[in-house]
Design an enzyme around this catalytic site. Structure first.
Site, PDB file in Angstrom:
ATOM      1  N   ARG A 138      -7.253  -6.740  -8.463  1.00 40.54           N
ATOM      2  CA  ARG A 138      -7.958  -7.960  -8.498  1.00 40.54           C
ATOM      3  C   ARG A 138      -9.441  -7.535  -8.962  1.00 40.54           C
ATOM      4  O   ARG A 138      -9.822  -6.529  -8.853  1.00 40.54           O
ATOM      5  CB  ARG A 138      -7.740  -8.880  -7.194  1.00 40.54           C
TER       6      ARG A 138
ATOM      7  N   GLU B 263      -2.323   6.880   8.282  1.00 41.21           N
ATOM      8  CA  GLU B 263      -2.925   7.986   7.541  1.00 41.21           C
ATOM      9  C   GLU B 263      -3.882   8.823   8.422  1.00 41.21           C
ATOM     10  O   GLU B 263      -4.275   8.235   9.423  1.00 41.21           O
ATOM     11  CB  GLU B 263      -4.094   7.432   6.526  1.00 41.21           C
TER      12      GLU B 263
ATOM     13  N   LYS C  92       0.659  -1.366   0.072  1.00 39.91           N
ATOM     14  CA  LYS C  92      -0.093   0.050  -0.002  1.00 39.91           C
ATOM     15  C   LYS C  92       0.828   1.241  -0.088  1.00 39.91           C
ATOM     16  O   LYS C  92       0.493   2.208  -0.371  1.00 39.91           O
ATOM     17  CB  LYS C  92      -1.056   0.006   1.085  1.00 39.91           C
TER      18      LYS C  92
ATOM     19  N   HIS D 122     -14.989  -1.869   9.249  1.00 40.38           N
ATOM     20  CA  HIS D 122     -14.496  -1.313   7.982  1.00 40.38           C
ATOM     21  C   HIS D 122     -14.512  -2.201   7.079  1.00 40.38           C
ATOM     22  O   HIS D 122     -13.429  -2.313   5.971  1.00 40.38           O
ATOM     23  CB  HIS D 122     -12.961  -1.183   8.361  1.00 40.38           C
TER      24      HIS D 122
END
Lengths: 164, 502
Positions: free
Chosen positions: B296, B204, B120, B239
């Site tokens: 994907r 983040e 990521k 989430h």
């Protein structure tokens, strides 16, 4: 026939009379005229005052799980003749048993036997179906028993902790 | 790149997505090979494939994640392509590389692209280079806890702690206060290590009241890339997405076009091939921030299929066969509206805890505009070892309102007994005024909906009447049994059933 029905945290006195699909059900004295038809091994259709309901009925040792499209309710039934409401009395007092809600693996034990814990404090972390779930103390108290180890696999209903 | 047709496709997955891929292959006339674990011999994908081979014991690390075993099955069965689905090996660059080296086509991007976009933090760096805005935070994975603490103080609280190799909500934690950081780091690391075999994390800034909107992209090996518009995925619990739709009720045509262009720019820059998804957070002022790319197929791909009329799985296979994209950007249109509900084996009244077990009764919805991509059947035992996704229920309509009303109707027809599922939760969400109005953000389920739901009216009287009458009838049947005459076979069967139930 009389039952004590425990549902959503309260107990109702229920009487059922009737036959051949037509029943009179009294709930704490309120009377419902019910037309009930089996529509499959685990489904029934009910007509109550013209309103139509199709619900799923799953047998449980203490009663039924009744499945509606928008809700699922557990109804515990006790024959009024044989000592009713035992489930309720058991839950109200005594030490809190924290049991495994599903089969899984204990990945972490967060407290020790004898520790004082606060309400909502994490006790153990269980992994099941790829997610970690923290099981918390339902109320403040002392951890009396903690019969699990990290890495141990447990079945549904296994005792994880006893808080008193 | 030379165009050729595959001889046989191995589906390196299980459950509903394996069934979805097998269906696409069958429609293309491609023979399929299923793989399964010891727990999955009765699974639907094993029954539906042309061939099926055992990988190993139930835990996924000993079966579905065994690269060597999957490749052995591919070679010995003569499969020349592997579709990884989502989860398991779908974003594993090592697996894609092993396929490439074995001369078996991995239906997905090249292994280098998976490595670049799958990690990521390197994906965030690639986005910055392509001019795509990202959520402020760290651009590198953080190795030690001291570095995490330092960076957390720099970025400020609240923040999101994420697994660098992550996806699907695993290894993801919202951290409100500095004192919550150490335990959040420990949990995220342990979850990430178990789910992805890599415990590195990054940080983040938490965007306030964000919407989660993603862009579907397709790129062929001849340098053509398009986007297939957005999916709105803000309805989440823990989430993880539970309801998705396309179009998003929140995007303006300008923002849709801008996000689509940003997505295609990043895809072109990365030399990406095959289907992929760029996830964005959109803040209350409609500023998009790139979050990550999923290299994907996505769980929610059916909503895009419904509104574009394209079959993403078949397109993935055709791209992997070396074919060119059969359309240009301007030929793609969003028509109508589609909503997906993810039917999970989870108890919505107990914090969405998994609810494995046997499905004792199943009724599947039908009728106009309804699609059920399922991996279950009546009598099937949902195993404890894997993700609890049972089925994806999709409703299509002319407008959002049409699709919403159709989805309510479909959910009310869908009956799964024996385990708890998210279906009753969907029925209630689909009636919530904020959902109906399309006004929600990613906190909807845990805040707005949970508050309304706690005080809902429950159908107590009907439930008690149904249970008490059933119990009454069982008692009467049992009492009659001693005196029962020969009667009809139906009568005898009914008595035996009543007796079994007692």
């Amino acid at each position: 026939m009389h039952f004590d029905a425990t549902i959503d945290g309260r107990t109702l006195r229920v009487e059922v009379r009737g036959r051949d699909g037509r029943y009179t059900v009294s709930l704490d004295g309120r009377v419902l005229e019910v037309d009930l038809q089996d529509t499959g091994r685990d489904f029934v259709s009910l007509l109550i005052g013209g309103r139509s309901y199709e619900v799923g009925l799953e047998r449980r040792p203490s009663g039924f799980v009744v499945a509606f499209p928008d809700d699922t309710l557990t109804v515990d039934l006790a024959d009024a003749a044989r000592g009713a409401g035992t489930t309720l009395r058991r839950a109200a007092s005594g030490p809190a048993r924290i049991t495994a809600p599903m089969p899984g693996k204990i990945v972490r034990v967060l407290v020790g036997a004898g520790d004082e814990v606060g309400a909502g404090q994490g006790l153990v972390v269980m992994e099941a179906m790829k997610m970690e779930n923290e099981l918390r103390a339902p109320r403040a108290g002392r951890v009396r028993e903690l019969p699990v180890r990290e890495g141990q696999t447990v079945e549904t209903g296994a005792l994880l902790a006893l808080v008193e | 790149m030379v165009e050729r047709s595959f001889k046989k496709v191995l589906v390196a997955n299980r459950g509903e997505i394996a069934v979805r891929i097998i269906r696409a292959c069958r429609e293309m006339g491609l023979p399929t090979v299923a793989v399964y674990s010891e727990a999955d011999r009765p699974a639907l994908h094993v029954r539906q494939a042309d061939e099926a081979y055992l990988l190993g014991p139930a835990p996924s690390r000993e079966s579905y994640l065994r690269i060597d075993r999957v490749l052995d099955v591919a070679k010995s069965s003569g499969a020349d392509a592997v579709h990884p689905g989502y989860g398991f090996l779908a974003e594993n660059a090592e697996f894609a590389r092993a396929c490439e080296e074995a001369g078996i086509t991995f239906i997905g991007p090249r292994s280098e692209t998976i490595a670049l976009m799958g990690e990521k933090t390197s994906a965030r760096r690639a986005a910055v280079e392509a001019g795509v805005p990202v959520v402020p935070g760290t651009l590198e994975a953080l190795a030690d806890d001291a570095a995490i603490r330092r960076e957390a103080e720099r970025i400020g609280f609240p923040l999101m702690l994420k697994a660098a190799a992550g996806g699907g909500g695993k290894g993801l934690r919202f951290v409100a206060r500095p004192e919550d950081l150490p335990s959040a780091v420990a949990r995220a690391r342990s979850e990430a290590a178990s789910a992805f075999g890599d415990d590195s994390v990054y940080l983040e800034r938490a965007i306030e009241r964000p919407r989660h909107v993603e862009i579907q992209v397709l790129a062929d090996a001849h340098g053509h890339a398009v986007h297939l518009f957005e999916r709105e995925c803000s309805i989440q619990r823990r989430h993880q997405k539970v309801i998705e739709e396309s179009p998003s009720p929140f995007l303006t045509p300008e923002l849709r076009q801008r996000m689509g262009s940003l997505a295609v720019a990043l895809v072109a820059k990365a030399g990406y091939v095959n289907a992929g998804t760029l996830e964005f957070l959109v803040d209350a002022n409609r500023n998009p921030y790139f979050l990550e790319m999923n290299t994907r197929l996505q769980v929610e791909h059916p909503v895009t299929e419904m509104v574009t009329g394209e079959d993403l799985v078949k397109l993935q296979i055709r791209i992997a066969q070396g074919e060119r994209l059969p359309f240009r950007q301007e030929e793609l249109k969003q028509r109508g509206h589609a909503i997906e509900c993810r039917v999970y084996a989870e108890d919505p009244d107990a914090g969405f805890l998994p609810s494995p077990g046997r499905i004792v009764a199943l009724r599947v919805p039908g009728g106009p505009g309804v699609r059920d991509d399922s991996g279950i059947y009546e009598g099937y035992e949902v195993p404890i070892h894997y993700d609890p996704l049972l089925s994806k229920l999709v409703a299509y309509g002319y407008s959002r309102r049409d699709a919403l009303l159709r989805m309510r109707r479909a959910v009310s027809e869908y009956k799964i007994l024996g385990i708890k599922t998210t279906l009753p939760f969907f029925e209630r969400v689909l009636h919530h005024p904020a959902f109906v109005a399309g006004e929600f953000d990613t906190s909807f389920v845990e805040k707005v909906f949970a508050e309304a739901d706690r005080v809902r009216e429950r159908p107590v009287d009907v439930a008690v009447a149904a249970a008490a009458i059933r119990a009454f009838r069982e008692r009467q049947a049992a009492r009659l049994q001693g005196t029962a005459p020969g009667g009809s076979p139906w009568w005898r069967a009914g008595l035996a059933e009543a007796q079994r139930r007692l």
